[in-house]
Design a protein around this motif. Structure first.
Motif, PDB file in Angstrom:
ATOM      1  N   ASP A   1      33.830  33.277  58.179  1.00 33.78           N
ATOM      2  CA  ASP A   1      33.462  34.623  58.617  1.00 33.78           C
ATOM      3  C   ASP A   1      33.038  35.430  57.395  1.00 33.78           C
ATOM      4  O   ASP A   1      33.362  35.070  56.260  1.00 33.78           O
ATOM      5  N   ARG A   2      32.347  36.534  57.642  1.00 33.91           N
ATOM      6  CA  ARG A   2      31.923  37.388  56.530  1.00 33.91           C
ATOM      7  C   ARG A   2      33.108  38.076  55.865  1.00 33.91           C
ATOM      8  O   ARG A   2      33.023  38.497  54.714  1.00 33.91           O
ATOM      9  N   GLU A   3      34.236  38.193  56.561  1.00 31.49           N
ATOM     10  CA  GLU A   3      35.462  38.727  55.980  1.00 31.49           C
ATOM     11  C   GLU A   3      36.585  37.744  56.238  1.00 31.49           C
ATOM     12  O   GLU A   3      36.870  37.393  57.385  1.00 31.49           O
ATOM     13  N   VAL A   4      37.227  37.290  55.170  1.00 33.64           N
ATOM     14  CA  VAL A   4      38.343  36.354  55.298  1.00 33.64           C
ATOM     15  C   VAL A   4      39.554  36.943  54.582  1.00 33.64           C
ATOM     16  O   VAL A   4      39.421  37.773  53.676  1.00 33.64           O
ATOM     17  N   GLU A   5      40.718  36.497  55.013  1.00 28.55           N
ATOM     18  CA  GLU A   5      41.968  36.969  54.405  1.00 28.55           C
ATOM     19  C   GLU A   5      42.765  35.786  53.890  1.00 28.55           C
ATOM     20  O   GLU A   5      42.908  34.765  54.582  1.00 28.55           O
ATOM     21  N   ILE A   6      43.263  35.922  52.675  1.00 27.82           N
ATOM     22  CA  ILE A   6      44.142  34.914  52.086  1.00 27.82           C
ATOM     23  C   ILE A   6      45.505  35.557  51.920  1.00 27.82           C
ATOM     24  O   ILE A   6      45.682  36.452  51.085  1.00 27.82           O
ATOM     25  N   ASN A   7      46.448  35.111  52.716  1.00 30.66           N
ATOM     26  CA  ASN A   7      47.799  35.671  52.700  1.00 30.66           C
ATOM     27  C   ASN A   7      48.700  34.768  51.869  1.00 30.66           C
ATOM     28  O   ASN A   7      48.842  33.577  52.154  1.00 30.66           O
TER      29      ASN A   7
ATOM     30  N   ILE B   1      57.389  42.351  44.289  1.00 33.75           N
ATOM     31  CA  ILE B   1      58.801  42.724  44.134  1.00 33.75           C
ATOM     32  C   ILE B   1      59.334  41.908  42.958  1.00 33.75           C
ATOM     33  O   ILE B   1      59.536  40.702  43.071  1.00 33.75           O
ATOM     34  N   MET B   2      59.516  42.591  41.848  1.00 34.44           N
ATOM     35  CA  MET B   2      59.835  41.890  40.601  1.00 34.44           C
ATOM     36  C   MET B   2      58.786  40.793  40.350  1.00 34.44           C
ATOM     37  O   MET B   2      59.080  39.738  39.807  1.00 34.44           O
ATOM     38  N   GLY B   3      57.596  41.080  40.780  1.00 30.55           N
ATOM     39  CA  GLY B   3      56.455  40.188  40.611  1.00 30.55           C
ATOM     40  C   GLY B   3      55.194  41.037  40.744  1.00 30.55           C
ATOM     41  O   GLY B   3      55.256  42.259  40.688  1.00 30.55           O
ATOM     42  N   GLY B   4      54.057  40.420  40.950  1.00 31.07           N
ATOM     43  CA  GLY B   4      52.860  41.244  41.045  1.00 31.07           C
ATOM     44  C   GLY B   4      51.640  40.498  41.544  1.00 31.07           C
ATOM     45  O   GLY B   4      51.601  39.266  41.576  1.00 31.07           O
ATOM     46  N   PHE B   5      50.628  41.289  41.921  1.00 29.13           N
ATOM     47  CA  PHE B   5      49.312  40.795  42.324  1.00 29.13           C
ATOM     48  C   PHE B   5      48.295  41.275  41.287  1.00 29.13           C
ATOM     49  O   PHE B   5      48.197  42.473  41.021  1.00 29.13           O
ATOM     50  N   GLU B   6      47.560  40.354  40.742  1.00 29.77           N
ATOM     51  CA  GLU B   6      46.558  40.688  39.729  1.00 29.77           C
ATOM     52  C   GLU B   6      45.230  41.009  40.392  1.00 29.77           C
ATOM     53  O   GLU B   6      44.799  40.330  41.322  1.00 29.77           O
ATOM     54  N   HIS B   7      44.568  42.053  39.912  1.00 30.94           N
ATOM     55  CA  HIS B   7      43.247  42.416  40.412  1.00 30.94           C
ATOM     56  C   HIS B   7      42.186  41.774  39.525  1.00 30.94           C
ATOM     57  O   HIS B   7      42.325  41.737  38.302  1.00 30.94           O
ATOM     58  N   PRO B   8      41.092  41.291  40.109  1.00 25.43           N
ATOM     59  CA  PRO B   8      40.028  40.688  39.286  1.00 25.43           C
ATOM     60  C   PRO B   8      39.259  41.761  38.534  1.00 25.43           C
ATOM     61  O   PRO B   8      39.284  42.937  38.904  1.00 25.43           O
ATOM     62  N   ARG B   9      38.569  41.348  37.494  1.00 24.24           N
ATOM     63  CA  ARG B   9      37.723  42.286  36.759  1.00 24.24           C
ATOM     64  C   ARG B   9      36.582  42.759  37.656  1.00 24.24           C
ATOM     65  O   ARG B   9      36.151  42.046  38.562  1.00 24.24           O
ATOM     66  N   ASP B  10      36.097  43.952  37.394  1.00 25.23           N
ATOM     67  CA  ASP B  10      35.027  44.534  38.183  1.00 25.23           C
ATOM     68  C   ASP B  10      33.685  44.103  37.613  1.00 25.23           C
ATOM     69  O   ASP B  10      33.332  44.439  36.492  1.00 25.23           O
ATOM     70  N   ASP B  11      32.917  43.333  38.386  1.00 27.63           N
ATOM     71  CA  ASP B  11      31.597  42.870  37.953  1.00 27.63           C
ATOM     72  C   ASP B  11      30.473  43.664  38.598  1.00 27.63           C
ATOM     73  O   ASP B  11      29.352  43.188  38.703  1.00 27.63           O
ATOM     74  N   GLY B  12      30.779  44.881  39.034  1.00 33.41           N
ATOM     75  CA  GLY B  12      29.746  45.680  39.683  1.00 33.41           C
ATOM     76  C   GLY B  12      29.804  45.523  41.194  1.00 33.41           C
ATOM     77  O   GLY B  12      30.689  44.877  41.752  1.00 33.41           O
ATOM     78  N   PRO B  13      28.833  46.112  41.882  1.00 35.46           N
ATOM     79  CA  PRO B  13      28.841  46.063  43.346  1.00 35.46           C
ATOM     80  C   PRO B  13      28.663  44.641  43.861  1.00 35.46           C
ATOM     81  O   PRO B  13      28.040  43.808  43.200  1.00 35.46           O
ATOM     82  N   PRO B  14      29.201  44.335  45.030  1.00 30.83           N
ATOM     83  CA  PRO B  14      29.040  42.986  45.591  1.00 30.83           C
ATOM     84  C   PRO B  14      27.583  42.694  45.926  1.00 30.83           C
ATOM     85  O   PRO B  14      26.789  43.599  46.178  1.00 30.83           O
ATOM     86  N   GLU B  15      27.241  41.423  45.926  1.00 35.37           N
ATOM     87  CA  GLU B  15      25.878  41.025  46.260  1.00 35.37           C
ATOM     88  C   GLU B  15      25.644  41.191  47.761  1.00 35.37           C
ATOM     89  O   GLU B  15      26.560  41.015  48.569  1.00 35.37           O
ATOM     90  N   PRO B  16      24.411  41.532  48.150  1.00 33.59           N
ATOM     91  CA  PRO B  16      24.107  41.670  49.577  1.00 33.59           C
ATOM     92  C   PRO B  16      24.388  40.382  50.332  1.00 33.59           C
ATOM     93  O   PRO B  16      23.997  39.296  49.905  1.00 33.59           O
ATOM     94  N   GLY B  17      25.101  40.505  51.442  1.00 34.62           N
ATOM     95  CA  GLY B  17      25.400  39.342  52.266  1.00 34.62           C
ATOM     96  C   GLY B  17      26.599  38.540  51.822  1.00 34.62           C
ATOM     97  O   GLY B  17      26.982  37.573  52.496  1.00 34.62           O
ATOM     98  N   ALA B  18      27.220  38.888  50.688  1.00 38.64           N
ATOM     99  CA  ALA B  18      28.371  38.129  50.193  1.00 38.64           C
ATOM    100  C   ALA B  18      29.601  38.407  51.059  1.00 38.64           C
ATOM    101  O   ALA B  18      29.747  39.495  51.625  1.00 38.64           O
ATOM    102  N   PRO B  19      30.498  37.440  51.178  1.00 38.98           N
ATOM    103  CA  PRO B  19      31.708  37.661  51.980  1.00 38.98           C
ATOM    104  C   PRO B  19      32.675  38.625  51.306  1.00 38.98           C
ATOM    105  O   PRO B  19      32.571  38.888  50.103  1.00 38.98           O
ATOM    106  N   ARG B  20      33.587  39.126  52.111  1.00 39.79           N
ATOM    107  CA  ARG B  20      34.649  40.015  51.624  1.00 39.79           C
ATOM    108  C   ARG B  20      35.956  39.241  51.716  1.00 39.79           C
ATOM    109  O   ARG B  20      36.310  38.717  52.778  1.00 39.79           O
ATOM    110  N   VAL B  21      36.678  39.157  50.620  1.00 42.24           N
ATOM    111  CA  VAL B  21      37.921  38.390  50.557  1.00 42.24           C
ATOM    112  C   VAL B  21      39.088  39.359  50.378  1.00 42.24           C
ATOM    113  O   VAL B  21      39.119  40.119  49.401  1.00 42.24           O
ATOM    114  N   ILE B  22      40.016  39.340  51.305  1.00 44.06           N
ATOM    115  CA  ILE B  22      41.205  40.200  51.248  1.00 44.06           C
ATOM    116  C   ILE B  22      42.385  39.336  50.809  1.00 44.06           C
ATOM    117  O   ILE B  22      42.672  38.301  51.423  1.00 44.06           O
ATOM    118  N   ILE B  23      43.053  39.747  49.741  1.00 48.06           N
ATOM    119  CA  ILE B  23      44.244  39.044  49.247  1.00 48.06           C
ATOM    120  C   ILE B  23      45.459  39.868  49.646  1.00 48.06           C
ATOM    121  O   ILE B  23      45.620  41.009  49.184  1.00 48.06           O
TER     122      ILE B  23
END
Length: 257
Positions: free
Chosen positions: A136-142, A167-189
């Motif tokens: 799908d154009r939007e996917v989720e990784i849980n 919780i005594m841990g963390g989620f790392e955010h990726p570096r920002d490479d600018g706006p997403p490419e047209p048509g690229a999928p959206r990944v939710i972590i």
């Protein structure tokens, strides 16, 4: 350099050579004498900006001799639809992964489902999306990481949204490479990291990395060849200048006789 280009912009070797060519033509046509030619030629090769080059040909009746405006190296937007072939619909080839005192991997060519769930306990997992297709154009990784970790690798151009809780841990955010490419999928972590972590990193594929390496190598070779040609051109220019000086001295001696 066009009329609206800034005179403070740096000139290139090509710009200086173009001005030198105009000065040589002006000398051959009798528009400049040898002394003026030598002064302007020396100034051309010492010039650092367009503003220093422009006056050298301003009084000569030539066109197209002033250096062109510099080329913009701003990256052009990706062509719309370049991701179309990787949004395949349907279900994924793998619904999830589990690592308990061990590890799991999802990499290479595979299809990411609309929702991928993974669990690690004192273990680790790697989810590589660089060569993956997407259901799908939007996917989720849980991700649920307990005293363990998960590494998610995404290609450039993909939009990534991190919604996980640490919780005594963390989620790392990726570096920002600018706006997403047209048509690229959206990944939710999403998910939870308890005494563990979930990292997200942007990387190109090995094939693309090798292509970029080869491109840089080729550009380096071309720059080296251009420098060699420039040095040869300048040696020839100096030789021609010395010859012209000798001829001019000889003409003066003949006139004095």
């Amino acid at each position: 350099m066009t009329d609206d280009a800034s005179p403070d912009l740096r000139a290139s070797d090509t710009d200086r050579d173009r001005i030198a060519e105009v000065l040589r033509d002006a000398l051959a046509e009798g528009r400049l004498d040898m002394e003026e030619f030598e002064e302007r030629l020396e100034a051309a090769y010492k010039a650092r900006t367009y503003g220093e080059l422009a006056p050298l040909t301003r009084d000569l009746p030539t066109t197209g001799t002033v250096p062109p405006a510099p080329v913009s190296f701003v990256k052009a937007p990706a062509e719309s639809g370049s991701w179309t072939g990787r949004i395949v619909g349907g279900g994924g080839s793998s619904a999830g992964g589990i690592a308990i005192l061990s590890g799991f991997e999802r990499k290479g060519h595979w299809t990411v489902p609309k929702r991928f769930s993974c669990f690690t306990f004192m273990g680790g997992g790697e989810i590589d999306l660089r060569e993956a297709d997407f259901a799908d154009r939007e996917v989720e990784i849980n991700c649920v990481a307990i005293m363990g970790g998960v590494q998610v690798i995404v290609p450039p151009g993909v939009e990534v949204v991190v919604r996980g809780i640490g919780i005594m841990g963390g989620f790392e955010h990726p570096r920002d490479d600018g706006p997403p490419e047209p048509g690229a999928p959206r990944v939710i972590i999403s998910g939870v990291a308890f005494w563990g972590g979930v990292g997200v990193e942007r990387k190109v594929t090995r094939a693309e990395r090798q292509r970029l390496k080869e491109q840089r190598r080729q550009e380096k070779l071309e720059r080296g060849e251009a420098r060699r040609e420039l040095h040869q051109s300048r040696r020839e220019e100096r030789h021609e200048l010395h010859r012209a000086r000798r001829e001019e001295r000889e003409r003066r001696r003949n006139r004095e006789r």
